[in-house]
Scaffold this motif. Structure first.
Motif, PDB file in Angstrom:
ATOM      1  N   LEU A 172       0.838  -1.211   0.000  1.00  0.00           N
ATOM      2  CA  LEU A 172       0.000   0.000   0.000  1.00  0.00           C
ATOM      3  C   LEU A 172       0.872   1.260   0.000  1.00  0.00           C
ATOM      4  CD1 LEU A 172      -2.827  -1.015   2.520  1.00  0.00           C
ATOM      5  CD2 LEU A 172      -3.015  -0.783   0.037  1.00  0.00           C
ATOM      6  N   VAL A 175       2.093   2.265  -3.415  1.00  0.00           N
ATOM      7  CA  VAL A 175       1.145   3.081  -4.188  1.00  0.00           C
ATOM      8  C   VAL A 175       1.351   4.559  -3.859  1.00  0.00           C
ATOM      9  CG1 VAL A 175      -1.278   3.515  -4.710  1.00  0.00           C
ATOM     10  CG2 VAL A 175      -0.527   1.186  -4.174  1.00  0.00           C
ATOM     11  N   PHE A 247      -5.397  -0.962  -7.394  1.00  0.00           N
ATOM     12  CA  PHE A 247      -4.872   0.349  -6.985  1.00  0.00           C
ATOM     13  C   PHE A 247      -3.431   0.520  -7.461  1.00  0.00           C
ATOM     14  CE2 PHE A 247      -8.240   0.584  -3.604  1.00  0.00           C
ATOM     15  CZ  PHE A 247      -8.772   1.801  -4.015  1.00  0.00           C
ATOM     16  N   THR A 260      -4.834   8.206  -3.000  1.00  0.00           N
ATOM     17  CA  THR A 260      -4.156   7.514  -1.904  1.00  0.00           C
ATOM     18  C   THR A 260      -4.741   7.898  -0.546  1.00  0.00           C
ATOM     19  OG1 THR A 260      -2.456   9.248  -2.048  1.00  0.00           O
ATOM     20  CG2 THR A 260      -1.954   7.097  -3.024  1.00  0.00           C
ATOM     21  N   VAL A 264      -7.051   4.555  -1.229  1.00  0.00           N
ATOM     22  CA  VAL A 264      -6.095   3.501  -0.838  1.00  0.00           C
ATOM     23  C   VAL A 264      -6.155   3.256   0.666  1.00  0.00           C
ATOM     24  CG1 VAL A 264      -3.650   2.848  -0.754  1.00  0.00           C
ATOM     25  CG2 VAL A 264      -4.577   3.919  -2.811  1.00  0.00           C
TER      26      VAL A 264
END
Length: 279
Positions: A172, A175, A247, A260, A264
């Motif tokens: 994550l 990203v 994503f 984000t 996200v």
């Protein structure tokens, strides 16, 4: 419409949204280890996230007076101080071992934010280590703390989930690093800065494959004993991985900040809701 946007910005900038993400991961930990709802741990982590993230984001700006005390920032400072009192209240309701470990992660947060050593940058600006520090702290707060405070036995599943949680948070963050590539200081040596966006995405895909594969080593996955429960648990893991893959796939420097900071960071919340629906 303007009011909604301002409210959403305050919700995100005040770290309330990321706090809900942390809260969701704690509830997911409870679900995985069959831990009864532990309000002190959940609220300590939720309000501690607000305090910690706002401290990291705004401490240097306020200390050096680089920004004016706008009404939005005043509101964020207010909820941060209010959250600090709540954190203190729930801290003393935790088990001693949980208190000790939480202080350790607090120390990491302070090291991450403040330059303790003369002529040295804080840990946040150490080349290449930011992603590991953040992922480690998320694992500690969302998995280690609730398990320790519950007093349950530490088994191989605990270490397995720690690795999985680290991988999930790491991907994550990838990203975020792709989205922020144009604005990040080259000295930070983020993963996309070191290996490029394409290879960063490939790394993320590989890590998510490992993330899913590790689930088969979970002792709760036993099709002979409980076929339906095991199947639903695997489905939830694979749906989560697919969501993160998407994503990662569509991440680029031209995406808006909400990609984000809202979407996200909603991944843990959606995962928790998914588990509630299927259980």
């Amino acid at each position: 419409m303007k009011f909604f946007k301002r409210a959403l910005d305050f919700y995100i900038q005040g770290s309330i949204h990321v706090a809900f993400a942390v809260y969701s991961l704690i509830r997911i930990t409870d679900y995985m280890f069959h831990i009864p709802y532990n309000k002190p741990v959940a609220f300590f982590a939720f309000f501690g996230t607000i305090v910690g993230y706002n401290f990291v984001k705004y401490e240097s700006l306020v200390r050096t007076k680089k920004i004016q005390m706008l009404s939005n920032l005043k509101g964020i400072i207010f909820i941060s101080f209010l959250s600090l009192f709540v954190v203190g209240f729930y801290f003393f309701q935790l088990q001693l071992i949980t208190q000790i470990v939480s202080v350790a992660f607090l120390t990491i947060t302070l090291l991450y934010t403040l330059p303790f050593f003369p002529n040295r940058k804080n840990a946040r600006n150490w080349a290449g280590v930011k992603i590991y520090i953040v992922a480690l702290c998320w694992v500690g707060v969302t998995l280690v703390l609730p398990v320790l405070d519950s007093g349950i036995a530490i088994t191989s599943d605990f270490y397995l989930k720690c690795v999985q949680r680290f991988i999930l948070v790491f991907v994550l963050i990838l990203v975020f690093e792709i989205i922020d590539l144009a604005n990040d200081d080259p000295y930070l040596q983020t993963v996309p800065q070191q290996i490029g966006v394409k290879r960063t995405k490939i790394l993320g895909y590989v890590l998510l494959m490992i993330f899913c594969g590790l689930e088969f080593f979970n002792s709760n996955i036993n099709f002979n004993v409980n076929f339906q429960s095991s199947l639903l648990q695997l489905i939830s893991i694979f749906l989560l991985a697919i969501m993160v893959v998407l994503f990662l796939l569509f991440a680029n420097e031209k995406r808006s900040k909400y990609y984000t900071s809202f979407w996200v960071e909603s991944v843990p919340i959606v995962w928790w809701i998914l588990l509630i629906v299927i259980k």
